[in-house]
Enzyme design. Sequence first.
Site, PDB file in Angstrom:
ATOM      1  N   SER A  16     -15.706 103.416 -27.089  1.00  0.00           N
ATOM      2  CA  SER A  16     -16.268 102.083 -27.161  1.00  0.00           C
ATOM      3  C   SER A  16     -17.011 101.947 -28.484  1.00  0.00           C
ATOM      4  O   SER A  16     -17.249 102.937 -29.192  1.00  0.00           O
ATOM      5  CB  SER A  16     -17.222 101.859 -25.980  1.00  0.00           C
ATOM      6  OG  SER A  16     -17.800 100.571 -26.008  1.00  0.00           O
ATOM      7  N   CYS A  17     -17.370 100.718 -28.836  1.00  0.00           N
ATOM      8  CA  CYS A  17     -18.159 100.494 -30.063  1.00  0.00           C
ATOM      9  C   CYS A  17     -18.746  99.090 -29.961  1.00  0.00           C
ATOM     10  O   CYS A  17     -19.159  98.671 -28.881  1.00  0.00           O
ATOM     11  CB  CYS A  17     -17.289 100.666 -31.311  1.00  0.00           C
ATOM     12  SG  CYS A  17     -15.853  99.572 -31.384  1.00  0.00           S
ATOM     13  N   GLY A  18     -18.785  98.356 -31.058  1.00  0.00           N
ATOM     14  CA  GLY A  18     -19.307  97.001 -31.005  1.00  0.00           C
ATOM     15  C   GLY A  18     -18.280  95.991 -30.526  1.00  0.00           C
ATOM     16  O   GLY A  18     -18.572  95.126 -29.712  1.00  0.00           O
TER      17      GLY A  18
ATOM     18  N   GLY B 111     -14.520  97.057 -30.448  1.00  0.00           N
ATOM     19  CA  GLY B 111     -13.213  97.689 -30.315  1.00  0.00           C
ATOM     20  C   GLY B 111     -12.566  98.111 -31.615  1.00  0.00           C
ATOM     21  O   GLY B 111     -11.379  98.453 -31.625  1.00  0.00           O
TER      22      GLY B 111
ATOM     23  N   TRP C 292     -19.119  96.717 -26.716  1.00  0.00           N
ATOM     24  CA  TRP C 292     -20.465  96.188 -26.485  1.00  0.00           C
ATOM     25  C   TRP C 292     -20.533  94.665 -26.603  1.00  0.00           C
ATOM     26  O   TRP C 292     -21.429  94.025 -26.035  1.00  0.00           O
ATOM     27  CB  TRP C 292     -21.491  96.835 -27.416  1.00  0.00           C
ATOM     28  CG  TRP C 292     -22.886  96.617 -26.904  1.00  0.00           C
ATOM     29  CD1 TRP C 292     -23.835  95.739 -27.361  1.00  0.00           C
ATOM     30  CD2 TRP C 292     -23.480  97.264 -25.766  1.00  0.00           C
ATOM     31  NE1 TRP C 292     -24.973  95.800 -26.595  1.00  0.00           N
ATOM     32  CE2 TRP C 292     -24.778  96.738 -25.606  1.00  0.00           C
ATOM     33  CE3 TRP C 292     -23.031  98.238 -24.874  1.00  0.00           C
ATOM     34  CZ2 TRP C 292     -25.631  97.149 -24.594  1.00  0.00           C
ATOM     35  CZ3 TRP C 292     -23.876  98.652 -23.870  1.00  0.00           C
ATOM     36  CH2 TRP C 292     -25.169  98.102 -23.735  1.00  0.00           C
TER      37      TRP C 292
END
Length: 283
Positions: free
Chosen positions: A240-242, A244, A269
């Site tokens: 996951s990240c901000g 994708g 996120w």
Amino acid sequence: MTPHSSRPLVTTDWLASALGQKKLCVLDGSWHMPAAKRDAVAEFEAQHIKAAQFFHNDEISDLTSDLPHMIPTATQFAKQVSALGVRDDSHVVVYDTSGIFSAARVRWLLRYFGLQNVSVLDGGLKKWLAEGRAVFNQPETPYAGTLSARANTAMMRTAPQVLSASKDASAQILDARNPERFEGKAAEPRAGLRSGAIPNSKNVFFKTVLNEDGTLKSTADLKHVFADQGVDLKRPIITSCGSGVTAAVLLLALETLGHNDTALYDGSWSEWGGLKDYPIMQD
């Protein structure tokens, strides 16, 4: 699970020698955070690798979603990407201006829709230019072809699936954002999102898998990076990240280590941080 690919990365030397090959398709997959105030399209038009086409991350996406660059339908994807010259038998090489950043997301998306022979240019345009290699500013018309897009949903996770993994530890959740955002000590760049992280996730900042020149670290160094964050390379992983993008950088690093029991949380996120009834953790 992410399917195996024989060549996740290619070097600048390899690409320079391969330019002009019939099945080669080069894509500039550059994308920048809105706060950077950079125009990736204009930068591409000013200088790009010969015969490259621009892959627009925000347009080749689900335009009905409020979330940034979510996965489009197979029909939309096939129409837009075949127009860039990508065919079923293409060897696609994706690069970006940062080194390895959004190119990893483009590669992941291409493979999600069934293309297997897709590589990221190690070091990207940054390394290409540092080596004094030629760039061009004239547009080129690609050869259209047949592209059969079929979604491999096993490569992607939804918010409810990630929530389940967070609770039952069926998969490790790796967050590629920087430590300050992961720990909830920095505000999110997108307005209206809570700060923090998915409960029971681990922080592997995407820049820690890269060298200073934007190339991917060696396998030995990558193993240390993941080990230092308590990641078990024998167990399933969701990244996951901000939004994708850099989650795909971690997937690229994991693939080079032979770990393919992985999936990407597409909403990341941007979605989780806005779901008021979903739990968060803060340091």
